[in-house]
Design an enzyme around this catalytic site. Structure first.
Site: not given
Ligand code: ADP
Ligand code: ZN
Length: 605
Positions: A190, A193, A195-196, A411-412, A415, A489
Site C-alpha cells: 500500500p 509503506t 517502497k520508495t 479467523h486467522e 487457520h 479460502d
Molecule cells: P511508498 O513509496 O511506499 O508510497 P514512501 O517510501 O514514499 O512510501 O514513504 C513516504 C515517507 O514515509 C518516507 O519518506 C518516510 O518518511 C516514511 N516512511 C514510510 N515507510 C517507512 C519505514 N518503513 N520506515 C521509516 N519511514 C517510513
Molecule cells: Zn482466511
C-alpha cells in the site's frame, strides 16, 4: 483526433474558395459582355469600380471588367432597356475576402499552438524540445542520504533486497561467480509503506545513482512517445551503471494488455512493449537494477512478471505494532522528545498507520509543541495528533475497528490451529492480522520441501485448514454473523476439491479418470458441465456430489478440531490482538497451552 483536424482543414479550404455572399458567377471577357448586350440577352448591370456584374435574361450571373472607361456604354445599355445600378467600390470588400481566406490559416495556427502548449505542459519546463525525452530525476550517489537504518519495520523486505547492495557494489564479481541477480524487482504494498524509501536506501548503501520516474510519466496521448521515453531512460541509465531505476506506479503502464479500452491503449501497449524489450536486453543492462512499485500486482500484465523481468516480488506491507514502534523511533530522532515517550504505547494506538502516516504523526506532534511554545515534544502532543490523524484515516476506512481486529484474529487463529492439528500440513511460519492486499489477515505456511506431487491426505489437510478461518468465526459469532472474509479460502478449497475429483483421480466413486479438459479447472469458472465436456449429465452430477462430499468431510474435521481446542482459539486471538504478528515459536507456545513468549526483536524495544 487527427481525423477531426483533417475535416477542419477541408471545411475551411472549401469555405475560403466559396463566396457565399452572392450566387456563383461566370467570368467572361468584355467583348462577350458587349456581344450579349447587343444581342439583347442582358437584363441587369451593376458597376462596382472597374468590375461589372450582370445578369442575363436566363437569370445567369456573370462578371467582367472594363478595359477602359467606355463613355458610350451607358447609352447603349439605356437604349437596350437594361436596368443599371452602381456601387461604390470600397476596400472592405477586399478585406472580407482577405479575412475569409485567412481565417482557416489563423485557426490552424491556433490549434497548433494549443497542442504544442499541451505538449509543453506535459513535458515540463524544458518545453517541446523534451518531447520523447524521459522525465526521470536522477540523484547522484552522494546526494542520497538514506540507508537501511532509515527504513524500519519491514525487516523481511530489507533482508530480501540486501543482496542487491553487494551486487551493485561489484556487478562483475557476481558475473564471474555466475550468480544470478534479479534485474527487476517488484515492490508490492500500500502507499506510504516505504517502497520508495527502501529503493533509495539500496542505492544509498551501494553508493550508486538513483533514477526515479513515475509510470504515469510515460502515459501520453501521442502513440510512441512513452516508448521513446522508456528507450531514452534506459540509454541514460546505461551511462551511469551500476545504478537503480525506480519506477513508481508501474501499474499505469503495466496494466494487463487488452483490459483497457478506448484512447491511450495503443500508446500504453507500445510503452509496455518497449519496457519489456529493454528488460530483455539483459547483457547490455549489466549493473542496472529496476525496481518498480505497485499497490496492485494483480492487475499487472503477466508478461511483466516473467523470468528475467520483474520476477522477484518483495512485499512491503503495513507495519505491525513492533514495526510501527520501530518506525516511530526512526522519526523521533529528528525532534527533541521528552523522556516519558514510549513508542510502543503510540504504536498500539495506531493500527493501520503506514510509515508515511507515522512520519506525519511525528511531524504533527512537533508542531503541537511549537504551538504551545514548548521546546520538548511530549506524549500528550502525540496523543492529540494521533486522534486528529485517525479521524482523517477513518474517513478513508484505513483504520481497523476493534471488532474487525478481533474477528480477523479469530479467523486467522482458526487457520493456524486447524493447520497445526494436521500432521501432514505444512508448518506455520507466522500469522498476522495486518491487512495485506485485499486480505484482512494472513497466515503464512512454509512448505517443508519442494512440492512435486502431493498426497491425498495433504490435500485434505489443506482444505480443512482453509475452512478453519470461516469455522472459527462461525463458532464465536454464530452462523448468522460470519463475514464474507472467507471467500478466497472457499474458492481455493473448492478448487482443490474439484481437481481432486476431476484431475487427480482421488475420488472413490469416479476413480482415476480425467473429467476435465486441460486447464479448465484453472479458468475463471470452474463449473464443468456435461455440455462442454464429453461426459453425461449423470457424471456431472456425481462430480458435484463428490466435490461436496470431500468439502463436507474436511469441514467437519476442521470444526471438531476447533471445538475441542476452543481455549487455544481464544488465547491465540488475544496474542494476535496484542502483537498483531506472531511467529512459529509463539504459536507452538499457544498450542502447548504455555505462556506465550515475546516475538523475536520485541526485546530490542
Ligand atoms: P511508498 O513509496 O511506499 O508510497 P514512501 O517510501 O514514499 O512510501 O514513504 C513516504 C515517507 O514515509 C518516507 O519518506 C518516510 O518518511 C516514511 N516512511 C514510510 N515507510 C517507512 C519505514 N518503513 N520506515 C521509516 N519511514 C517510513
Ligand atoms: Zn482466511
Amino acid at each position: 483526433m487527427s481525423i477531426g483536424i483533417i475535416l477542419l482543414i477541408i471545411f475551411f479550404f472549401i469555405l475560403s474558395n466559396f463566396n457565399f455572399f452572392s450566387p456563383p458567377a461566370e467570368n467572361v471577357d468584355y467583348s462577350t459582355f458587349i456581344h450579349k448586350v447587343v444581342k439583347g440577352d442582358v437584363k441587369q448591370v451593376k458597376f462596382i469600380g472597374e468590375k461589372i456584374e450582370f445578369i442575363d435574361i436566363f437569370k445567369r450571373y456573370y462578371n467582367t471588367y472594363t478595359p477602359y472607361n467606355d463613355p458610350n456604354l451607358v447609352n447603349i445599355l439605356l437604349k437596350k432597356n437594361i436596368i443599371i445600378s452602381g456601387e461604390k467600390y470600397h476596400e472592405s470588400h477586399f478585406l472580407t475576402s482577405v479575412i475569409i481566406s485567412w481565417v482557416p490559416m489563423i485557426l490552424l495556427i491556433g490549434i497548433w499552438i494549443f497542442f504544442m502548449r499541451q505538449i509543453y505542459l506535459s513535458t515540463g519546463k524544458d518545453g517541446a524540445m523534451m518531447f520523447g525525452k524521459n522525465k526521470s530525476r536522477m540523484l547522484e550517489k552522494n546526494e542520497i542520504k538514506i540507508n537501511f537504518s532509515d527504513v524500519a519495520g519491514c525487516d523481511e523486505a530489507k533482508e530480501e533486497v540486501s543482496e542487491l547492495v553487494e551486487y551493485l557494489k561489484e556487478p562483475n564479481k557476481f558475473k564471474k561467480i555466475g550468480g544470478k541477480i534479479p534485474q527487476g524487482i517488484l515492490m508490492v504494498g500500500p502507499p506510504g509503506t516505504g517502497k520508495t524509501l527502501l529503493a533509495q536506501a539500496i542505492a544509498g548503501e551501494a553508493k550508486v545513482p538513483f533514477f526515479t520516474v513515475s509510470g504515469s510519466d510515460f502515459v501520453e496521448m501521442f502513440v510512441g512517445v512513452g516508448a521513446a521515453r522508456v528507450r531514452d531512460m534506459f540509454a541514460n541509465a546505461r551511462k551511469f551503471s551500476p545504478c537503480i531505476i525506480f519506477i513508481d506506479e508501474i501499474d499505469s503502464i503495466g496494466r494487463n494488455r487488452g483490459s483497457g479500452f478506448g484512447h491511450g491503449n495503443e500508446e500504453r501497449e507500445q510503452t509496455l512493449n518497449q519496457m519489456l524489450v529493454e528488460m530483455d536486453g539483459f547483457e547490455s543492462n549489466k549493473g542496472i537494477i529496476i525496481i518498480a512499485a505497485t499497490n496492485r500486482q494483480d492487475i499487472l500484465d503477466p508478461a511483466l512478471l516473467r523470468p528475467g523481468r520483474f520476477d522477484r516480488q518483495v512485499f512491503v506491507s503495513l507495519p505491525d505494532v513492533l514495526g510501527r514502534s520501530q518506525i516511530l523511533k526512526v522519526h523521533i530522532k529528528k525532534i527533541p522528545i521528552s523522556k516519558d515517550f514510549d513508542p510502543l504505547i503510540i504504536a498500539r494506538g495506531t493500527p493501520g498507520f503506514s510509515g508515511a502516516d507515522l512520519a506525519h504523526l511525528v511531524n504533527e506532534a512537533a508542531l503541537c509543541a511549537v504551538r504551545d511554545n514548548r521546546k520538548i515534544v511530549n506524549m500528550l502532543d502525540f496523543e492529540r495528533s494521533k486522534d486528529k490523524i485517525i479521524m482523517g484515516l477513518e474517513k478513508t476506512s484505513k483504520i481497523m475497528s476493534d471488532f474487525q481486529k478481533e474477528s480477523t484474529a479469530y479467523h486467522e487463529s482458526g487457520h493456524v490451529i486447524v493447520g497445526k492439528f494436521f500432521p501432514e500440513h505444512d508448518p506455520v511460519h507466522k500469522v498476522t492480522i495486518i491487512p495485506r492486499g485485499s486480505a484482512l489477515g494472513v497466515t503464512v505456511f512454509l512448505p517443508k520441501e519442494d512440492i512435486f506431487s502431493v498426497s491425498k491426505k495433504k490435500l485434505e489437510s489443506k482444505i480443512a485448514t482453509l475452512y478453519g478461518g470461516r469455522i472459527a468465526e462461525e463458532i464465536i459469532y454464530g452462523w448468522d454473523n460470519v463475514s464474507t472474509g472467507a471467500s478466497k479460502d472457499i474458492e481455493m478449497a473448492t478448487k482443490i476439491a474439484r481437481n481432486m475429483v476431476t484431475k487427480w483421480g482421488l475420488s472413490d466413486k469416479l476413480g482415476p479418470v480425467l473429467y476435465t479438459k486441460k486447464n479448465s479447472a484453472d479458468s475463471e469458472s470452474y463449473k464443468i458441465t456435461a455440455k462442454n465436456n464429453n461426459f453425461s449429465e449423470e457424471t456431472a452430477r456425481i462430480i458435484d456430489e463428490e466435490i461436496k462430499h470431500i468439502v463436507d468431510i474436511n469441514y467437519r474435521k476442521a470444526k471438531k478440531i476447533l471445538q475441542d481446542n476452543l481455549d487455544i482459539l481464544h488465547s491465540m486471538k488475544d496474542a494476535l490482538i496484542k502483537y498483531e504478528t506472531i511467529d512459529a515459536l509463539q504459536i507452538n507456545d499457544l498450542i502447548d497451552r504455555k505462556k506465550v513468549r515475546k516475538p523475536k526483536n520485541w526485546s530490542s524495544l
